[in-house]
Design an enzyme around this catalytic site. Structure first.
Site, PDB file in Angstrom:
ATOM      1  CB  CYS A  46      -0.937   0.298   1.287  1.00 28.75           C
ATOM      2  SG  CYS A  46       0.039   0.295   2.578  1.00 28.75           S
ATOM      3  CB  CYS A  55      49.748 -15.516 -12.582  1.00 27.41           C
ATOM      4  SG  CYS A  55      49.979 -13.271 -12.817  1.00 27.41           S
ATOM      5  CG  ASP A  82      17.569 -39.790   9.775  1.00 24.00           C
ATOM      6  OD1 ASP A  82      16.911 -40.209  11.038  1.00 24.00           O
ATOM      7  OD2 ASP A  82      17.135 -40.425   8.740  1.00 24.00           O
ATOM      8  CG  ASP A  92      16.668 -40.796   3.484  1.00 25.42           C
ATOM      9  OD1 ASP A  92      16.412 -39.971   4.752  1.00 25.42           O
ATOM     10  OD2 ASP A  92      15.938 -41.439   3.049  1.00 25.42           O
ATOM     11  CG  ASP A  97      16.986 -35.882   7.715  1.00 33.32           C
ATOM     12  OD1 ASP A  97      16.823 -36.010   8.848  1.00 33.32           O
ATOM     13  OD2 ASP A  97      16.578 -36.946   6.683  1.00 33.32           O
ATOM     14  CB  CYS A 119       4.564   0.005   2.107  1.00 34.91           C
ATOM     15  SG  CYS A 119       3.606  -1.474   2.637  1.00 34.91           S
TER      16      CYS A 119
END
Length: 850
Positions: free
Chosen positions: A23, A91, A513, A712, A716, A26
């Site tokens: 709005c 280099c 796990d 997995d 997790d 903001c």
């Protein structure tokens, strides 16, 4: 304020995309926040376009603008990272110069340049134009082109490297042919009196000097012109690089010799001499080093080339009732692709017809072919073995697993490790410092050296310039990363982030796990003990027939076990459930009852006959289930998530590496502790939710130090992100893989020990390279300056300095290539033993045997 993140005064307006505004209030809030940043003279925020146009009065830190907007409760959308191919770097000082130029572009958050891959990866804020990045590289003396983010391999870059290598070989041959007579005429006359008399008695010394001048001129301004075209402009920009060192050194020797040849009266008595051979041979030797370097660089990227080679070029597709052979790039999602025996799978897909075995070792590292039937998935690049298959394409082009693997490896190879920061700080000042030391060497010899002081000063200053070229420093880290991550890809270990290579080496504890990591991740029949007089096949078939009536996971596991043993399931005539106890049914005229020990007691049967088995199952965290047939106790069974066959060996290998192993699981404590006892796991954290896993990771880090977490599943992902290094099982969820730093494609925990051992081997290799590069320069610069002359009368010829400089780069590259022979550690040996054992063995090819 960091000038590398600042906007220049001559760029008075920048535009930033703002997210989160809803709005007019903001808009006002964002404008006030931006205007509060020192140096901002105006800020106009547009809600419709969600952009802020910002006027600047001077240097303004881009990150300060972003922070001000964030503090106001909104965010600045970042632009996608861009990757540039950089041409002309030779280099470590070149790397630093390009990085500084890129970081000076307003809005650039970070820039990492890799000498070995000749790539730059730039993280940038919104509004940073790619053209501005390319121009910044050009202004610093190099060329840049945008790398296509969707491409899996840069064929043009490979072609350019091949052309560069061919050109180097040609120039080396020309320089060697022309330098040989110069070296023979000058050094031969000094070393062998006969040659001196021969030259003096035939063409004369003055004519010899003019001949050397002619040949050297062709060498310097033919094959050696590359050094002047790059080195002198870099010098004018006050950013000298190794080309500048070579250019200044050879021009000094050449110019002094030309004066001695054409106007000797300008030089003091006793100083008239020529050093054409130094200038010519220096160019030749450095070209030799560059040629060997280019050849070795090509070998460091062989893993990528082999991965690209796994991609099929064509595919046979069913369209409109016909089978057409088309380029693999023309395959679209949903196409039905036919694959013959012995062919590579062109795209990722799902089998719709046919049965075959497929060699998936290029993805998983597992050598045993995997059976594929209707409904199973196949991965592009794997090799079909025996049967013909029809697959429905589910992922094509850059979306295939193989394409993602290639991009992952390329990104890891192009990344910078924390250890590289030390190198960057040193090399930023290294070349200017060397030029200063060369000037100081010349002055010291000129004013306090013995006669001919001018000659001594010139020769030693040139030797300092030539021997100190920082090629080896620039190659020390990236070449080891390229070879190490490439070898990891061959072993089914993908480093999504290069820094994980360094952090894994420092890990003190590995947290894992349970479900899907230590175990298979799905229930399976693990135990079936029979009473005397019963046949296994008959009992299992009857039990499975009854359980087929249930959708419970335990029931499905029993049915799957019977089907795996190819048992025929008899018809079930009646079926009923006994609430709280079990089930009963009539199968082939026999009464079958399955349930708990309490159910057996209710039936008047004594489960004590299986007491010892029940005790063992309890110790293993399994719940026994009993079966009775025709009123007799027939069997005790257990269904559990079985431990993977590779898990015990993997845990032992981690212990052999000196690591503690902890298990973090949401499963019940009794089962978790039973598994931990069987595997020798050091610590158990059980019955925790995802946030509990994060807290456990934090605690273990506090207690033990750096932590690697292996998981997995979706649950997790937070723990993987919290760990110092997250390792995802490649057979797991996309969420877990995205949160991880390393992906283990095989799905085996063995990959963790291999990844840690590879990390130790790679970082050790980098340490060797850096030691050689730094110590070499620290030791030989004083020698080149003449430090040994007062005590021993020894000086280092510029010719030998050039040879030693070329050797240093070749040594570093050769040492990095030793990582190609890395072998995974076996249980019972540590990482150092594995690295030593692998040093003398050929590496396993990535491409599976057809």
């Amino acid at each position: 304020m960091n000038p590398s993140h600042a906007a220049r005064a001559d760029q008075t307006t920048i535009s930033l995309p703002i997210e989160g505004m809803t709005c007019a209030s903001c808009v006002g809030r964002v404008e006030r926040a931006i205007k509060a940043v020192p140096g901002v003279i105006r800020a106009n925020v547009n809600l419709a376009t969600e952009r802020a146009e910002i006027g600047l009065a001077g240097l303004v830190d881009h990150s300060a603008l972003v922070k001000a907007i964030a503090d106001a409760g909104y965010t600045v959308a970042a632009a996608a990272p861009v990757e540039l191919a950089i041409q002309g770097m030779t280099c470590a000082s070149c790397v630093g110069r390009v990085e500084r130029a890129l970081k000076a572009v307003p809005g650039v958050v970070s820039a990492a340049v890799n000498l070995a891959t000749e790539r730059a990866r730039i993280e940038r804020g919104a509004g940073v134009d790619t053209a501005a990045l390319i121009q910044a590289v050009k202004d610093s003396g190099y060329e840049a082109t945008v790398v296509d983010p969707g491409a899996t391999a840069d064929d043009s870059a490979a072609e350019r490297r091949d052309a560069e290598t061919t050109e180097l070989r040609r120039d080396l041959a020309i320089a060697a042919v022309l330098s040989a007579p110069v070296f023979a005429l000058e050094m031969g006359s000094h070393l062998i009196p006969g040659i001196h008399h021969l030259v003096a008695g035939t063409i004369g010394m003055q004519a010899s000097w003019w001949l050397q001048f002619a040949l050297t001129t062709v060498v310097l301004f033919g094959p050696g012109l590359r050094f002047f075209k790059k080195g002198l402009p870099a010098l004018w920009r006050l950013g000298p690089d190794m080309n500048s060192l070579v250019a200044v050194g050879t021009l000094a020797a050449y110019g002094y010799s030309l004066v001695a040849t054409s106007a000797p009266g300008l030089l003091p008595d006793g100083t008239v001499n020529v050093y054409y051979e130094a200038a010519a041979v220096i160019v030749t030797l450095i070209l030799l080093g560059r040629t060997l370097e280019a050849k070795a660089k090509g070998r460091t990227s062989q893993a990528i080339k082999r991965l690209v080679g796994l991609q099929a070029k064509t595919a046979r597709v069913r369209r409109d009732g016909k089978v057409l052979e088309i380029p693999v790039g023309a395959v679209v999602q949903g196409d039905i692709v036919e694959i013959r025996p012995g062919e590579r799978v062109p795209v990722d897909g799902e089998v719709v017809d046919g049965t075959s075995f497929i060699d998936e070792s290029m993805i998983t590292g597992e050598p045993v072919p995997v059976e594929k039937t209707a409904g199973t998935e196949v991965v592009g690049g794997t090799v079909n073995q025996t049967g013909a298959l029809g697959i429905r394409a589910t992922a094509v082009g850059g979306a295939t697993v193989l394409a993602q693997i290639i991009r992952m490896v390329e990104q890891a190879q192009g990344s910078k490790l924390p250890i590289q920061a030390v190198v960057d700080k040193v090399t930023m000042w290294f070349v200017p410092a060397v030029m200063g030391l060369a000037a100081l060497t010349f002055l010291v010899w000129l004013f306090v050296g013995p006669e001919p002081a001018l000659t001594f000063g010139l020769v030693n200053a040139v030797a300092v310039l030539i021997i100190a070229c920082p090629c080896a420093m620039g190659l020390a880290t990236p070449t080891s990363i390229m070879v190490g991550t490439g070898r990891g890809a061959e072993l089914g270990i993908l480093f999504r982030k290069g820094e994980a290579l360094q952090l894994l080496k420092e890990a003190k504890v590995v947290a894992v796990d349970k479900t899907g990591t230590l175990t298979e991740g799905k229930p399976a029949l693990t135990d079936l003990d029979l009473a005397i007089g019963f046949d296994r096949a008959q009992v299992l078939a009857r039990i499975a027939a009854v359980e087929a009536k249930s959708e419970h996971p335990i029931a499905r596991a029993i049915v799957a076990a019977a089907e795996a043993e190819k048992l025929h399931l008899p018809a079930v005539e009646t079926f009923s459930s006994v609430t709280g106890y079990g089930v009963r049914a009539q199968v082939m005229g026999s009464r079958v009852e399955i349930g708990s020990d309490h159910y057996m007691v209710l039936l008047g049967l004594d489960p004590a006959a299986f007491a010892r088995t029940a005790q063992r199952l309890g110790d293993e965290g399994k719940t026994p289930l009993y079966a009775a047939i025709d009123g007799k106790l027939a069997a005790v069974i257990a269904v559990a998530d079985p431990i993977k066959a590779t898990t015990p060996e993997a845990i032992k290998a981690l212990h052999d590496l000196g690591l503690k192993v902890a298990m973090i699981t949401g499963d019940n404590r009794r089962t978790a502790e039973a598994i931990a006892r069987r595997l020798g796991i050091d610590e158990v954290v059980a019955e925790v939710l995802p946030e509990g896993k994060v807290e456990a990771v934090k605690r273990l880090k506090r207690e033990h130090g750096r932590l690697a977490y292996v998981g997995d599943g979706i649950n997790d992902a937070p723990a993987l992100a919290e760990a110092d290094v997250g390792l995802a099982i490649g057979t797991g969820t996309d969420v877990a893989i995205e949160a991880a730093d390393v992906v283990l494609m095989s799905g085996s925990l063995n990959g963790v020990a291999t990844a840690i051992a590879l990390s130790k081997a790679t970082i050790g290799n980098i340490g060797q390279n850096l030691f050689w590069a730094f110590v070499y320069n620290a030791a030989l610069i004083p020698v080149a300056a003449g430090a040994l002359y007062p005590a021993y009368g020894l000086l280092l010829s510029p010719v030998f300095a050039a040879g030693a400089m070329a050797l240093s780069s070749v040594f570093v590259l050769g040492n990095a290539l030793r990582l190609k022979r890395f072998r995974p550690p076996l249980a019972g040996e540590g990482a150092s033993a594995a690295a030593g054992r692998s040093a003398g063995r050929a590496h396993k090819p990535l491409t599976p045997a057809a």
